[in-house]
Design an enzyme around this catalytic site. Sequence first.
Site, PDB file in Angstrom:
ATOM      1  N   HIS A  11      -4.887   7.494   5.608  1.00  0.00           N
ATOM      2  CA  HIS A  11      -4.307   6.081   5.490  1.00  0.00           C
ATOM      3  C   HIS A  11      -5.596   5.309   5.469  1.00  0.00           C
ATOM      4  CE1 HIS A  11      -2.206   2.574   7.217  1.00  0.00           C
ATOM      5  NE2 HIS A  11      -0.984   3.074   6.707  1.00  0.00           N
ATOM      6  N   GLN A  39       1.965   9.964  12.081  1.00  0.00           N
ATOM      7  CA  GLN A  39       3.297  10.738  11.370  1.00  0.00           C
ATOM      8  C   GLN A  39       3.473  12.178  12.520  1.00  0.00           C
ATOM      9  OE1 GLN A  39       5.035   9.321   9.099  1.00  0.00           O
ATOM     10  NE2 GLN A  39       3.717   7.752   8.707  1.00  0.00           N
ATOM     11  N   LYS A  99       6.919   4.018  15.023  1.00  0.00           N
ATOM     12  CA  LYS A  99       7.355   5.368  14.173  1.00  0.00           C
ATOM     13  C   LYS A  99       8.182   6.083  14.923  1.00  0.00           C
ATOM     14  CE  LYS A  99       3.364   4.945  10.966  1.00  0.00           C
ATOM     15  NZ  LYS A  99       3.846   4.247   9.828  1.00  0.00           N
ATOM     16  N   CYS A 118      -0.701   2.613   1.618  1.00  0.00           N
ATOM     17  CA  CYS A 118      -1.740   2.456   2.172  1.00  0.00           C
ATOM     18  C   CYS A 118      -2.847   3.554   2.062  1.00  0.00           C
ATOM     19  CB  CYS A 118      -1.714   2.254   3.521  1.00  0.00           C
ATOM     20  SG  CYS A 118      -0.541   0.789   3.950  1.00  0.00           S
TER      21      CYS A 118
END
Lengths: 144, 418
Positions: free
Chosen positions: B133, B214, B237, B375
């Site tokens: 990212h 993530q 997230k 991104c």
Amino acid sequence: MSTDATTLYQDWVLARARAPLHAGRIAGGVTGVAENRSCGDSVRFWLKRQDGRVVAARHETEGCAICQASADLIAGLAAGLNEDRLATLWEEACGVLESGVAPAGRQGDAGMLLGVFAGVAEYRARHRCAMLPYQAYEQAARAG
Amino acid sequence: MGAGVSEVAAPVLDVARIRRDFPILSETVRGKPLVFLDSAASAQKPVQVIEAMTDTMRRQYANVHRGLHWMSERTSDAYEGVRDKVARLLNAASRDEIVFTRNSTEAINLVAHSYGRGVMTPGQAVVISEMEHHANIVPWQMLRDAHGIELRVAKITDAGELDLDSLASLLADGRVGLVALTHMSNVLGTITPAETIVSMAHAAGAKVLLDGSQAVVHRRVDVTALDVDFYVFTGHKLYGPTGIGVLYGKHALLEAMPPFMGGGDMIGTVSFEHTTWAEVPHKFEAGTPAIIETIGLGAAIDYVEAIGFDPISAHEAALTDHALARLATIDGLNVLGRAQQRGGVISFTLDGAHAHDVATLLDQSGVAVRAGQHCAEPLMRRLGIHSSARASFGVYTTEQEIDHFVDALDGARRLLVA
């Protein structure tokens, strides 16, 4: 107002995106480029002038159907209108983005461009897709 | 306040029950039920998180660490209690190894600034990979340009996995001070081999930072077992609020690092001539922190731990398998990456259709996906594409939603592709 797929992606928009009439380059033409960094789309315009007037316009567009159609319509208009009239049409198109309503009775590429902008009006994240080609055209116009 | 979902039995998720915890999932979009497949960008929030935050503002709020009054002490307890929860979540050796930041990006910048400029020396190198990212690229470029650090990029395979041979070759000269890699790609869903990465880096004398933005959502992370030096993630997230992130760092490393920002709360004593720093982790937390958001993160951690990471992982693996099988039936659809180990993130392109057009048509069916470069512009370039669409799953995602998504996607294909 709410648009659905058939309003936003009308047959002629998709047809114009798939088979643009003014795609390509102009040898010796002036050029300008605009990019959308969030999606990687890019538009490059080529303009050819004669006696101060744009007599030919071409574009190379890597983008979505809305961006492709917008670029091709602007290229078609750039070669037929003088720059002031195109700028006026552009201001009108930007107004359509706000209102979502295309004026009735407009024909040809101008009518289609306003139709594209009316279709995309509801999708704010997509406004840039429709507007990107004109930025490339303006850059090319300034370069020449 | 309790974490809720106490009656959810592992290992099978009671998704219907979980969905009732997320008020937004009963909303409609363009007259259609919301099918939210953009959790990798930011997950929705359960009522337990919402209420923890509003309860804080209604009943128990004051500034932390500095008040002598009852309300400040109780709020400080609640705020610092979240540090304990994060330490337990990651199995950190000490609560003092948990630094609160705004998000993962700030946590990485903290390490780049403080460890990079304060501990690393010019001539050393940082290794990242092709699937990072931007948040795990740009801070290291800034370090490179400001401090004479070389930036090296490990390759990925065509399957979208980290190329360990490439990593080994970049480590070979012993000049790498830090390896900074994603623990799970936000585009490919690839879960990187963290144990192997740490082992290889440590053998070469390098420290390791893992971007768990993530990964921490989908699986249990044990920083002690991994022996990783730095680990970052973000609250929003993980079904928590925005504005709160976490940096885990080994205590000795945090001790050796200078402060990132100066101000209140991060000091020992201040005079006009000289200032001393607070102890770790407060040395890195200048100014009034995101108190309400931190308490919201604590509620989010309670929530996912009450469900359990084993059933979460199993649920998302089943959804991913189902989605990949259904997507394989669509003509011209290309899934990006085919890693052996992957989480609930699937990016794809559709021959003859642009990701933006696909996403807009899905939106008209009530399906929210991400479209663009995610991104990760260098990764798009590596894959030879300009953009892609991405569907990502959460604890509340159902198989029926994936079926609706795939049907809508096939409808978009029929419209867009001649």
